[in-house]
Write a protein that holds these residues in place. Structure first.
Motif, mmCIF file in Angstrom:
data_model
loop_
_atom_site.group_PDB
_atom_site.id
_atom_site.type_symbol
_atom_site.label_atom_id
_atom_site.label_comp_id
_atom_site.label_asym_id
_atom_site.label_seq_id
_atom_site.Cartn_x
_atom_site.Cartn_y
_atom_site.Cartn_z
ATOM 1 N N CYS A 19 -2.804 -4.914 -1.163
ATOM 2 C CA CYS A 19 -3.546 -6.034 -1.775
ATOM 3 C C CYS A 19 -2.751 -7.343 -1.783
ATOM 4 O O CYS A 19 -3.337 -8.405 -2.021
ATOM 5 N N CYS A 43 1.003 0.093 -7.570
ATOM 6 C CA CYS A 43 0.541 -1.280 -7.682
ATOM 7 C C CYS A 43 -0.440 -1.349 -8.842
ATOM 8 O O CYS A 43 -1.334 -0.505 -8.941
ATOM 9 N N CYS A 46 -4.171 -2.523 -7.152
ATOM 10 C CA CYS A 46 -4.975 -1.638 -6.290
ATOM 11 C C CYS A 46 -4.620 -0.165 -6.454
ATOM 12 O O CYS A 46 -5.236 0.692 -5.833
HETATM 13 ZN ZN ZN Z 1 -1.729 -3.512 -4.461
#
Ligand code: ZN
Length: 127
Positions: A19, A43, A46
């Motif tokens: 992302c 993350c 995402c």
């Molecule tokens: Zn990400």
């Protein structure tokens, strides 16, 4: 220009390869030596798990060989060809370059390695 959405952005800035919204690393400064290789687990945007399988980043050692050679060749060209130093001085310049840039080389290698397996996905942000 290098902007989000390009693989180069994730490689150079250590951003999440899927992302590009946040850094994969706990501490953005690679020269904070205890934290050089400390990464977030996932993350927060995402939910990509960075260490996809056990010892995933061992493969980045292959990449770091190539990245190290690139830095060494650059040091050689600058010292031997541009500053016309002796071969011994050029060798010392290469060794110093590899030591000084080691944190950057290690992070670049990890970034390149994970970007070989994960591509940018702009749809992931709209969900
Ligand atoms: Zn990400």
């Amino acid at each position: 220009m290098i902007r989000k959405g390009m693989k180069l952005y994730s490689i150079l800035f250590g951003a999440c390869p899927k992302c590009h919204q946040e850094s994969m690393y706990d501490n953005k400064n690679p020269y904070a030596l205890p934290d050089t290789l400390r990464m977030n687990e996932k993350c927060s945007h995402c939910n990509l798990k960075y260490q996809m399988e056990p010892s995933f980043f061992y493969g980045s050692m292959y990449v770091s060989y190539g990245v190290g050679i690139a830095f060494a060749v650059t040091a050689f060209v600058i010292s031997y060809l541009i500053f016309e130093s002796s071969l011994v001085t050029a060798f010392i310049a290469i060794v110093i370059t590899l030591i000084v840039f080691m944190p950057i080389i290690m992070r670049l290698s990890r970034n390149i390695w994970i970007n070989l397996f994960v591509g940018y996905d702009k749809k992931v942000l709209k969900k």
